[in-house]
Design a protein around this motif. Structure first.
Motif, short mmCIF file in Angstrom:
data_model
loop_
_atom_site.label_atom_id
_atom_site.label_comp_id
_atom_site.label_asym_id
_atom_site.label_seq_id
_atom_site.Cartn_x
_atom_site.Cartn_y
_atom_site.Cartn_z
N ASP A 170 -23.76 87.68 -63.09
CA ASP A 170 -25.37 87.72 -63.55
C ASP A 170 -25.22 86.59 -63.45
O ASP A 170 -26.78 85.99 -63.23
CB ASP A 170 -25.24 87.89 -64.84
N ASP A 171 -24.78 84.63 -63.86
CA ASP A 171 -25.70 83.49 -64.01
C ASP A 171 -25.07 82.75 -62.51
O ASP A 171 -25.75 82.02 -62.28
CB ASP A 171 -24.15 82.82 -64.34
N ALA A 172 -25.19 84.15 -61.73
CA ALA A 172 -25.11 83.72 -60.16
C ALA A 172 -25.67 84.08 -59.30
O ALA A 172 -26.58 83.83 -58.51
CB ALA A 172 -23.48 83.55 -59.60
N ARG A 173 -26.28 85.04 -60.20
CA ARG A 173 -27.72 85.58 -59.43
C ARG A 173 -28.41 85.16 -58.64
O ARG A 173 -29.19 85.60 -57.48
CB ARG A 173 -28.16 86.76 -59.78
N ASN A 174 -29.06 84.39 -60.01
CA ASN A 174 -29.60 82.99 -59.61
C ASN A 174 -30.14 82.38 -58.25
O ASN A 174 -30.26 81.05 -58.33
CB ASN A 174 -30.52 82.55 -60.55
N GLN A 175 -28.49 82.30 -58.06
CA GLN A 175 -28.20 80.66 -56.90
C GLN A 175 -27.65 81.46 -55.81
O GLN A 175 -28.11 80.52 -54.63
CB GLN A 175 -27.41 80.16 -57.76
N LEU A 176 -26.92 82.74 -55.60
CA LEU A 176 -27.34 83.33 -54.65
C LEU A 176 -27.53 84.49 -54.31
O LEU A 176 -28.20 85.17 -54.66
CB LEU A 176 -25.72 83.90 -54.48
N ALA A 177 -27.95 84.89 -53.21
CA ALA A 177 -28.47 85.84 -51.97
C ALA A 177 -27.43 87.18 -52.97
O ALA A 177 -26.27 86.99 -52.45
CB ALA A 177 -28.66 86.18 -50.69
N ARG A 178 -28.14 88.32 -52.70
CA ARG A 178 -27.35 89.36 -53.22
C ARG A 178 -26.34 89.62 -52.32
O ARG A 178 -24.84 90.19 -52.80
CB ARG A 178 -28.68 90.43 -53.28
N PHE A 179 -26.38 90.02 -50.84
CA PHE A 179 -24.98 90.46 -50.32
C PHE A 179 -24.34 89.26 -50.47
O PHE A 179 -22.58 89.25 -49.96
CB PHE A 179 -25.36 90.08 -48.82
N LYS A 180 -24.05 87.77 -50.59
CA LYS A 180 -23.49 86.77 -50.97
C LYS A 180 -22.08 86.96 -52.15
O LYS A 180 -21.24 86.51 -52.16
CB LYS A 180 -23.54 86.01 -51.23
N LEU A 181 -23.05 88.19 -53.40
CA LEU A 181 -22.61 87.94 -54.19
C LEU A 181 -20.66 88.82 -54.39
O LEU A 181 -20.58 89.97 -54.33
CB LEU A 181 -23.55 89.11 -55.58
N PRO A 182 -19.55 88.52 -54.96
CA PRO A 182 -18.43 89.04 -54.98
C PRO A 182 -18.76 90.29 -55.16
O PRO A 182 -19.23 91.06 -56.70
CB PRO A 182 -17.56 88.08 -55.66
N ARG A 183 -18.45 91.56 -54.99
CA ARG A 183 -17.86 92.82 -55.51
C ARG A 183 -16.54 92.70 -56.87
O ARG A 183 -16.63 93.42 -57.09
CB ARG A 183 -17.65 93.07 -54.29
#
Length: 535
Positions: free
Chosen positions: A482-495
């Protein structure tokens, strides 16, 4: 070179030396020169004691004579060293070089297959080792017919040299003489040996001394195993400036800065996870009670950069190079604009650096491409591997495999050519995701990889090492993302997030992702599938 308009004239003179050839181009002559000028000055400080330049020069000269007269070492012969961080390591190294030999550093944590490979690949027929490792060496010798003639020098006896005359053997050793077969990390398959000359080491010491403005009143400190290249170039640095080198038995995040204070170190080099591990130790009132003038680091966490400097009261600066190339880029002490930028600095004057596309064309400012470098220092090539050499050294340019962008004459890494996750039609640089995740205070270190996925081809998986006391829970994993969502595009977030206690690492302190994935397949840790909405 970085702007120096406001730099003191004496500093400008020091910086000008970066473009010069080192005045002494062999390690053995550097030692002899320091011993002649300052024989009583301290050179090496280990747990077991301290030794002066004069003492080390005499010791290594006599041992070099022994290697020639009693062990039959001839110019170009390979001699291995398998030792922990004890004074006999640099003594053996400088003695082998004084005998005209080529040193083969062996990681002291190697097991049978690793040691057998290095001895066979290098052709070493002599090895320095100790009681702790002798049984393993004997096992390798007796278990392979082609290694049966490898002879052992037990370091417990290398101080018994009074019967030999002083002064090293008279041999034709120059800057172009081969000094080391330095094995690289070997993240895929067995490692390759970089052929490194005396000029490589003396030039590396010369560049680092002048880039950092270090001199004889400084104290350098290292904690990496001596078989890695970092304590070796730290030795070359101290031979260049005539200053002592403090060698710790091993790196300890909890004890490192206490040792910096104890030894009044003014300079140290760190890399890999070390900066993050140091920063995540509990702050103490003694943090700024140290003599540090500068810290060089490969991979300063951008988000922590200013805080690292503030906490310990010294500039932290990037230095970039590989075993193959020694040093390519450096951020100078006065380059305050680099703090927190993620930039690596500018090319040293003896190097040229470019960022190129897959067709070999140089890309524009701000565009990403492979970082390539040429000039000195540089390896001669890979030992007995002409095809690998030709692949990485093309038309005089070393292809680093690092993806970078050029920004205002400086450079910033954005990933590795082969360290990418291809999710659908998107290429995701693992390093970018790792940097974002590691900004979380509860995260010590991360490694991001691709895992098979039926819909996207690959999905992003993050291995996460948490700070002590943080629960390995789904809630923790979700909060980090959640903290990373503002810094990474959605497709880059780890599943996927898998929590781990530590990471397998290469000798250069990079995470060994093949070993990590193999370990996870055999013995998976706590893993959460944080299924995002399908694109």
């Amino acid at each position: 070179m970085t702007r120096v308009e406001s730099v003191h004239p004496e500093r400008e003179i020091t910086l000008a030396r970066l473009a010069m050839d080192p005045p002494i181009d062999t390690l053995v002559d550097l030692l002899a020169d320091q011993a002649a000028r300052s024989p009583e000055r301290e050179f090496l400080r280990f747990t077991a004691g301290t030794w002066t330049f004069g003492e080390i020069d005499d010791w290594t000269s006599r041992l070099a004579r022994r290697l020639v007269a009693e062990d039959g070492v001839r110019p170009g012969d390979r001699v291995a060293i398998m030792l922990p961080n004890v004074v006999e390591w640099p003594v053996a190294w400088l003695s082998i070089l004084g005998a005209g030999g080529v040193t083969v550093p062996v990681n002291s944590s190697y097991q049978r297959a690793d040691l057998e490979f290095v001895l066979r690949d290098s052709g070493a027929r002599l090895i320095f080792t100790d009681a702790e490792h002798r049984a393993l060496v004997e096992e390798v010798r007796t278990g392979a017919d082609d290694l049966a003639d490898v002879r052992i020098i037990d370091v417990s006896a290398v101080g018994e040299l009074a019967h030999l005359p002083a002064g090293r053997p008279v041999l034709d050793i120059t800057g172009e003489t081969l000094a080391n077969l330095q094995y690289t990390s070997g993240t895929t398959g067995f490692p390759k040996a970089c052929m490194l000359t005396h000029d490589y080491w003396t030039r590396l010491g010369w560049v680092c001394a002048n880039a950092t403005d270090l001199g004889p009143d400084d104290v350098a400190l290292t904690s990496q195993p001596f078989s890695y290249m970092d304590p070796q170039w730290n030795t070359a640095l101290c031979l260049t400036i005539g200053a002592p080198l403090v060698v710790l038995p091993r790196f300890s995040a909890s004890g490192f800065m206490a040792d910096v204070r104890k030894h009044r170190a003014t300079f140290c080099y760190v890399l890999g996870s070390m900066p993050t591990l140091l920063y995540k130790q509990a702050p103490t009132p003694q943090d700024r009670d140290n003599d540090l003038r500068i810290v060089l680091c490969s991979g300063v966490p951008a988000a922590l950069h200013a805080e690292l400097e503030q906490r310990w009261g010294a500039p932290w600066r990037e230095i970039f190079g590989m075993t193959e190339s020694g040093v390519d880029l450096v951020s100078l002490p006065e380059s305050t604009e680099d703090v927190g930028s993620g930039r690596l600095g500018r090319p040293v004057p003896t190097k040229q650096v470019r960022v190129i596309d897959p067709q070999g064309r140089e890309v524009g400012e701000g565009e990403s491409g492979e970082l390539v470098t040429s000039g000195k220092p540089m390896m001669l090539g890979y030992w007995n591997r002409p095809e690998d050499t030709a692949q990485v050294l093309r038309d005089g340019w070393l292809h680093t495999g690092d993806v970078a962008v050029r920004e205002e004459g400086s450079y910033r890494l954005v990933g590795r050519l082969k360290d990418m996750v291809r999710r659908g039609g998107e290429n995701i640089a693992s390093a970018e995701v790792e940097r974002v995740l590691e900004r979380d205070d509860s995260v010590v270190a991360t490694a991001v990889v691709g895992v098979p996925d039926e819909l996207f081809g690959e999905e992003v998986k993050a291995f996460v090492q948490l700070a002590p006391g943080v629960a390995e829970s789904r809630e923790t994993a979700q909060r980090i993302l959640d903290d990373a969502r503002n810094q990474l595009a959605r497709f880059k977030l780890p599943r996927y997030v898998e929590f781990v206690a530590d990471f397998p690492r290469t000798p250069s302190e990079r995470v060994s992702k093949p070993a990590l994935k193999a370990r996870a397949a055999e013995n998976p840790g706590t893993t959460y599938d944080l299924q995002p909405p399908r694109d």
